[in-house]
Design a protein around this motif. Structure first.
Motif, mmCIF file in Angstrom:
data_model
loop_
_atom_site.group_PDB
_atom_site.id
_atom_site.type_symbol
_atom_site.label_atom_id
_atom_site.label_comp_id
_atom_site.label_asym_id
_atom_site.label_seq_id
_atom_site.Cartn_x
_atom_site.Cartn_y
_atom_site.Cartn_z
ATOM 1 N N HIS A 27 43.630 35.895 40.787
ATOM 2 C CA HIS A 27 44.500 36.977 40.012
ATOM 3 C C HIS A 27 43.135 37.956 39.593
ATOM 4 N N SER A 28 43.334 39.108 39.477
ATOM 5 C CA SER A 28 42.572 40.053 39.652
ATOM 6 C C SER A 28 42.784 40.934 38.317
ATOM 7 N N PHE A 29 42.540 40.280 37.061
ATOM 8 C CA PHE A 29 42.749 40.778 36.045
ATOM 9 C C PHE A 29 41.477 41.217 35.163
ATOM 10 N N THR A 30 41.636 42.207 34.235
ATOM 11 C CA THR A 30 40.559 42.399 33.434
ATOM 12 C C THR A 30 40.295 41.250 32.435
ATOM 13 N N ALA A 31 38.889 41.581 32.063
ATOM 14 C CA ALA A 31 38.426 40.092 31.070
ATOM 15 C C ALA A 31 39.518 40.144 29.919
ATOM 16 N N LYS A 32 39.930 41.304 29.391
ATOM 17 C CA LYS A 32 40.763 41.396 28.155
ATOM 18 C C LYS A 32 42.333 40.666 28.465
ATOM 19 N N GLU A 33 42.568 41.197 29.699
ATOM 20 C CA GLU A 33 44.051 40.586 30.307
ATOM 21 C C GLU A 33 43.913 38.973 30.402
ATOM 22 N N ALA A 34 42.966 38.653 30.868
ATOM 23 C CA ALA A 34 42.614 37.104 31.209
ATOM 24 C C ALA A 34 42.468 36.416 29.769
ATOM 25 N N MET A 35 42.120 37.063 28.568
ATOM 26 C CA MET A 35 41.806 36.485 27.328
ATOM 27 C C MET A 35 43.147 36.414 26.653
ATOM 28 N N LYS A 36 43.965 37.272 26.922
ATOM 29 C CA LYS A 36 45.527 37.375 26.582
ATOM 30 C C LYS A 36 46.132 36.167 26.846
ATOM 31 N N ARG A 37 45.851 35.839 28.187
ATOM 32 C CA ARG A 37 46.607 34.455 28.503
ATOM 33 C C ARG A 37 46.000 33.310 27.764
ATOM 34 N N VAL A 38 44.357 33.439 27.567
ATOM 35 C CA VAL A 38 43.964 32.197 26.857
ATOM 36 C C VAL A 38 44.631 31.971 25.655
ATOM 37 N N ILE A 39 44.717 32.960 24.891
ATOM 38 C CA ILE A 39 45.192 32.861 23.741
ATOM 39 C C ILE A 39 46.698 32.458 23.583
ATOM 40 N N GLU A 40 47.553 33.023 24.460
ATOM 41 C CA GLU A 40 48.893 32.367 24.799
ATOM 42 C C GLU A 40 48.999 31.067 24.984
ATOM 43 N N TYR A 41 48.005 30.556 26.211
ATOM 44 C CA TYR A 41 48.011 29.101 26.453
ATOM 45 C C TYR A 41 47.731 28.276 25.441
ATOM 46 N N LEU A 42 46.555 28.719 24.455
ATOM 47 C CA LEU A 42 46.388 27.965 23.278
ATOM 48 C C LEU A 42 47.299 27.939 22.293
ATOM 49 N N GLY A 43 48.405 28.787 22.303
ATOM 50 C CA GLY A 43 49.352 28.691 21.163
ATOM 51 C C GLY A 43 50.758 27.910 21.693
ATOM 52 N N THR A 44 50.511 27.282 22.695
ATOM 53 C CA THR A 44 51.525 26.368 23.355
ATOM 54 C C THR A 44 51.207 24.758 23.192
ATOM 55 N N GLU A 45 52.192 23.805 23.455
ATOM 56 C CA GLU A 45 51.794 22.709 23.378
ATOM 57 C C GLU A 45 51.608 21.950 24.665
ATOM 58 N N SER A 46 51.802 22.523 25.722
ATOM 59 C CA SER A 46 51.664 21.885 27.080
ATOM 60 C C SER A 46 50.161 22.400 27.733
ATOM 61 N N LEU A 47 49.773 21.690 28.538
ATOM 62 C CA LEU A 47 48.331 22.195 29.227
ATOM 63 C C LEU A 47 48.560 23.186 30.247
ATOM 64 N N HIS A 48 47.842 24.265 30.018
ATOM 65 C CA HIS A 48 47.782 25.231 30.982
ATOM 66 C C HIS A 48 46.260 25.135 31.437
ATOM 67 N N THR A 49 46.087 25.531 32.831
ATOM 68 C CA THR A 49 44.994 25.446 33.755
ATOM 69 C C THR A 49 44.470 26.885 34.121
ATOM 70 N N ILE A 50 42.995 27.107 33.915
ATOM 71 C CA ILE A 50 42.459 28.081 34.426
ATOM 72 C C ILE A 50 41.345 27.795 34.989
ATOM 73 N N GLU A 51 41.021 28.386 36.340
ATOM 74 C CA GLU A 51 39.827 28.005 37.250
ATOM 75 C C GLU A 51 39.117 29.391 37.511
ATOM 76 N N ILE A 52 37.646 29.350 37.396
ATOM 77 C CA ILE A 52 36.934 30.533 37.549
ATOM 78 C C ILE A 52 36.317 30.168 39.016
ATOM 79 N N VAL A 53 36.542 30.986 40.018
ATOM 80 C CA VAL A 53 36.194 30.571 41.416
ATOM 81 C C VAL A 53 34.913 31.413 41.795
ATOM 82 N N THR A 54 33.796 30.557 42.322
ATOM 83 C CA THR A 54 32.740 31.304 42.600
ATOM 84 C C THR A 54 32.429 31.383 44.105
ATOM 85 N N MET A 55 31.402 32.153 44.854
ATOM 86 C CA MET A 55 31.141 32.196 46.036
ATOM 87 C C MET A 55 30.750 30.981 46.537
#
Length: 224
Positions: free
Chosen positions: A13-41
Motif C-alpha cells: 500500500h502506497s499510503f502517506t504516514a498520516k493515512e496509515a496512522m488513520k488505519r492504525v487508530i481504526e484497527y485499535l478501536g476494534t475487537e478483532s486482530l488486524h495485521t500491518i507489515e512494514i516491508v524492507t529491501m
C-alpha cells in the motif's frame, strides 16, 4: 497517486504516514486482530522467490514499503512520500501515538539479546509506552503455544514483532486466530535499525544492499 505498488510480485500500500496512522487508530478501536507489515529491501531480496511468503504478505490488512528505495523502484513520483519513507515517518508517528495514548505492547524477537536491547531503547526513548511483556521466539523452537499463552495472559493492545522473515509472517499467519490482541505490527529489521544500525547494517553493507536491490528490480523489469 497509486494506492498500491508492486515489487517482485509483492503488493504494498502506497499510503502517506498520516493515512496509515488513520488505519492504525481504526484497527485499535476494534475487537478483532488486524495485521500491518512494514516491508524492507532485505525482506524482498531474501524472499523474492518465496511464493508462500508473498501470499502471507498479501493477506495483511496493510503492507507498507519501509524504505524509499522500494518506492523509487516502483516508479513512485511523489517526492513527499519518498521522503517520508526515508525518514521513517510512519514508524515514528506510530511510536509517538503509542506513547501519547499509553498503549500496551508485547514484543517478539528472535533472541533474548535483541529483545532486551529493544525493551531498553523503547523505555528510554518512548517512556509512555507500556510494555506488558516480551518473548524470544526462535524459529523451530516449538515455543509458539507457550508464547501465545503468555501474550493472552496480559492486557495487550499491540503485538510488535522484530522477528526475521519469513518466520515473522509464518507465525502471524498460523497463530492469528489464537491471539487476543487488537493489532499486529511486523517491523522486522526496520525498528531495530533505529537503535542498532551501526551494528546490524553498517553504511557499506547498506550501500551494497541498495545496489543489489536496484539490480534485481531492473533485471526483473527486463525479463518481463
Amino acid at each position: 497517486m497509486k494506492e498500491t505498488i508492486n515489487i517482485f510480485d509483492v503488493n504494498m500500500h502506497s499510503f502517506t504516514a498520516k493515512e496509515a496512522m488513520k488505519r492504525v487508530i481504526e484497527y485499535l478501536g476494534t475487537e478483532s486482530l488486524h495485521t500491518i507489515e512494514i516491508v524492507t529491501m532485505d525482506m524482498l531480496l531474501k524472499e523474492q522467490d518465496n511464493v508462500q511468503w508473498k501470499e502471507k504478505i498479501g493477506k495483511m490488512d496493510l503492507a507498507l514499503p519501509g524504505e524509499q528505495e522500494i518506492l523509487v523502484a516502483a516508479e513512485v513520483q511523489d517526492r513527499s512520500l519518498i521522503r517520508e519513507a526515508d525518514d521513517k515517518v510512519f514508524l515514528k508517528l506510530f511510536l509517538k501515538y503509542l506513547q501519547k495514548n499509553r498503549r500496551r505492547i508485547f514484543l517478539l524477537a528472535d533472541s533474548e539479546e535483541v529483545l532486551e536491547s529493544l525493551k531498553e531503547e523503547i523505555r528510554h526513548y518512548h517512556r509512555g509506552i507500556v510494555i506488558t511483556g516480551g518473548a524470544a521466539l526462535p524459529e523451530d523452537a516449538g515455543q509458539e503455544e507457550k508464547v501465545i499463552n503468555e501474550i493472552n495472559g496480559t492486557e495487550t493492545d499491540c503485538l510488535v514483532s522484530v522477528l526475521s522473515s519469513p518466520w515473522q509472517e509464518q507465525f502471524i499467519a498460523g497463530q492469528k486466530a489464537l491471539l487476543n490482541v487488537k493489532l499486529w505490527m511486523g517491523c522486522g529489521t526496520l525498528l531495530m535499525q533505529n537503535y542498532t544500525d551501526k551494528k546490524m547494517r553498517g553504511r557499506l553493507k547498506e550501500f551494497f544492499l541498495k545496489k543489489l536491490f536496484r539490480y534485481r528490480v531492473e533485471r526483473q523489469k527486463k525479463e518481463n
